[in-house]
Design a protein around this motif. Sequence first.
Motif, PDB file in Angstrom:
ATOM      1  N   UNK A 358       0.832  -1.210   0.000  1.00  0.00           N
ATOM      2  CA  UNK A 358       0.000   0.000   0.000  1.00  0.00           C
ATOM      3  C   UNK A 358       0.865   1.258   0.000  1.00  0.00           C
ATOM      4  N   UNK A 359       1.891   1.252   0.849  1.00  0.00           N
ATOM      5  CA  UNK A 359       2.774   2.414   0.909  1.00  0.00           C
ATOM      6  C   UNK A 359       3.492   2.622  -0.418  1.00  0.00           C
ATOM      7  N   UNK A 360       3.869   1.533  -1.072  1.00  0.00           N
ATOM      8  CA  UNK A 360       4.580   1.644  -2.343  1.00  0.00           C
ATOM      9  C   UNK A 360       3.686   2.255  -3.413  1.00  0.00           C
ATOM     10  N   UNK A 361       2.448   1.831  -3.467  1.00  0.00           N
ATOM     11  CA  UNK A 361       1.506   2.393  -4.448  1.00  0.00           C
ATOM     12  C   UNK A 361       1.342   3.899  -4.218  1.00  0.00           C
ATOM     13  N   UNK A 362       1.207   4.287  -2.944  1.00  0.00           N
ATOM     14  CA  UNK A 362       1.060   5.713  -2.633  1.00  0.00           C
ATOM     15  C   UNK A 362       2.326   6.482  -2.996  1.00  0.00           C
ATOM     16  N   UNK A 363       3.499   5.910  -2.690  1.00  0.00           N
ATOM     17  CA  UNK A 363       4.755   6.592  -2.992  1.00  0.00           C
ATOM     18  C   UNK A 363       4.957   6.761  -4.492  1.00  0.00           C
ATOM     19  N   UNK A 364       4.615   5.733  -5.272  1.00  0.00           N
ATOM     20  CA  UNK A 364       4.756   5.836  -6.721  1.00  0.00           C
ATOM     21  C   UNK A 364       3.831   6.916  -7.266  1.00  0.00           C
ATOM     22  N   UNK A 365       2.616   6.956  -6.760  1.00  0.00           N
ATOM     23  CA  UNK A 365       1.661   7.974  -7.236  1.00  0.00           C
ATOM     24  C   UNK A 365       2.165   9.375  -6.911  1.00  0.00           C
ATOM     25  N   UNK A 366       2.645   9.570  -5.693  1.00  0.00           N
ATOM     26  CA  UNK A 366       3.164  10.894  -5.322  1.00  0.00           C
ATOM     27  C   UNK A 366       4.379  11.265  -6.162  1.00  0.00           C
ATOM     28  N   UNK A 367       5.293  10.315  -6.312  1.00  0.00           N
ATOM     29  CA  UNK A 367       6.498  10.595  -7.088  1.00  0.00           C
ATOM     30  C   UNK A 367       6.156  10.890  -8.543  1.00  0.00           C
ATOM     31  N   UNK A 368       5.168  10.187  -9.071  1.00  0.00           N
ATOM     32  CA  UNK A 368       4.755  10.389 -10.470  1.00  0.00           C
ATOM     33  C   UNK A 368       4.324  11.835 -10.697  1.00  0.00           C
ATOM     34  N   UNK A 369       3.434  12.317  -9.839  1.00  0.00           N
ATOM     35  CA  UNK A 369       2.927  13.674 -10.019  1.00  0.00           C
ATOM     36  C   UNK A 369       3.960  14.725  -9.614  1.00  0.00           C
ATOM     37  N   UNK A 370       4.864  14.367  -8.713  1.00  0.00           N
ATOM     38  CA  UNK A 370       5.962  15.289  -8.394  1.00  0.00           C
ATOM     39  C   UNK A 370       6.857  15.516  -9.609  1.00  0.00           C
ATOM     40  N   UNK A 371       7.101  14.452 -10.363  1.00  0.00           N
ATOM     41  CA  UNK A 371       7.922  14.593 -11.566  1.00  0.00           C
ATOM     42  C   UNK A 371       7.212  15.471 -12.588  1.00  0.00           C
ATOM     43  N   UNK A 372       5.913  15.239 -12.778  1.00  0.00           N
ATOM     44  CA  UNK A 372       5.151  16.052 -13.733  1.00  0.00           C
ATOM     45  C   UNK A 372       5.183  17.525 -13.311  1.00  0.00           C
ATOM     46  N   UNK A 373       4.953  17.772 -12.010  1.00  0.00           N
ATOM     47  CA  UNK A 373       4.948  19.145 -11.523  1.00  0.00           C
ATOM     48  C   UNK A 373       6.321  19.793 -11.685  1.00  0.00           C
ATOM     49  N   UNK A 374       7.367  19.061 -11.346  1.00  0.00           N
ATOM     50  CA  UNK A 374       8.709  19.614 -11.466  1.00  0.00           C
ATOM     51  C   UNK A 374       9.089  19.873 -12.915  1.00  0.00           C
ATOM     52  N   UNK A 375       8.656  18.996 -13.800  1.00  0.00           N
ATOM     53  CA  UNK A 375       8.942  19.177 -15.224  1.00  0.00           C
ATOM     54  C   UNK A 375       8.278  20.443 -15.765  1.00  0.00           C
TER      55      UNK A 375
END
Length: 468
Positions: A358-375
């Motif tokens: 569960x934590x991994x799914x949440x971390x991947x989702x957060x990291x995914x959108x963090x990359x989009x936002x940073x880009x």
Amino acid sequence: MRVISPASGRLNGDFMRHSALSIVALIVFGAVIGGAQSASAETLGDAIASAYQRNPTLLAERKARAIADENLKQAKSQRLPQVSLTSSLGLEETETTRDFGGGALPGFGDQSNRIASAGIEARQSLYAGGRIAAGVRQARAGVDSADGELEAASQSLILDVVTAYVDVISDEASHEIRKNNVNVLEQQLQAASDRFDVGEVTRTDVAQAEARLSGAEADLAASRAQLESTRALFAELVGRAPVQLEPYPPAPGLPAELEEAIELALAANPSLAASRASEAAAEQAVKVARGQLRPNVDLVGAAGVQETNSDDTFRDSNASLTAQFQMPLFQGGLLRSQVRSAKLQYDQARLQTQAIERSLIANVSRAWYNVISANRAIESSRRQVAAAEIAFEGAEQELSVGLRTTLDVLDQEQELLEARLGFVLAERTAYVATHQLLQSLGGLTPEALAVNTPLYDPDVYSQSLTRN
């Protein structure tokens, strides 16, 4: 691996490549790391390779992996015959003190004998209630868990090195930008003083320029302290201080969709793999505990000889081959308590695996959108820098003809400074965020980063395993 286009709001594997047309790009890649192509320059791959050889945390995980291998060998040894050799050598003293009136009875007296014996026993387990087989499977799962922990430590170290490497370059760039800002403000102060001398501006204008310069000098000192702190962290991870770092390479590509990234993480994340292996080991531990409640059947072969020097004809020898059966009947509840404890530990390991998923799914989702936002922040920061440069140049020209005040120019200078620092920070954030996502996916490997330098010296690695 597919890569998505930033034009559609998705991720791009080479989003860190930017035009060198802006002043910020020139500052970052020119003033900070000019001459990086020289032979003494250090690459990101060099830093990662050095950390692999010298980082004590990773070396400790390699020790844990070697221990797991030995545990597997120990478990397998239970299947093989157990042979033992025993021997003894002793001295026996006999003293007679009986008195039968007229003296000691003939034949009685003091005696001294040497007794020697030797024996050999071989024991082969025929049936152990499944305990030995379960123990081997438990040890194999322990090896898998150690593999996952070692890989997780490896990827965590790579992320730390990448972050420290980028932070050094980013902080150096920020320091150069602030140093350049101090130079510009010094010129602004001199210009304000000159205009004050000829009566074009008031003393307030000069004071405003002095205040901005003092603040910029304080920020420059703080940025220098931050840079030294970042360099110290780099030295802690890599084992040597950064001297001249080349620009970091483009970030690796990422999956095209979030769902694909989650599936990849669930399949390849090393921490999750280690947890699943620990769960499997705990399951086998239950079978090991249950095996202790069942009968054991061993085949035992023994041979021995015993000899004494009091009589040359006194020599005993024996040989036997027997099957031994052992069944625990009452142990005070110990064995059944061990079974219950093993079951509880298995349930605990299973729930921990679910929590990690569960934590991994949440971390991947957060990291995914963090990359989009940073880009997206990179593109916005680039446009902000370009606009701030135009505004600053215009304010300077308007000041020369009396259409702007000194404060207006100082404000535009501050906006330009913040825009340039924001651009450097956006590049750093996007690069680190991409590698954080790669770590969650289990893809932060030397191969993904195109690190061609050997990860460790075989001699150093061998010494790290054998050193006491």
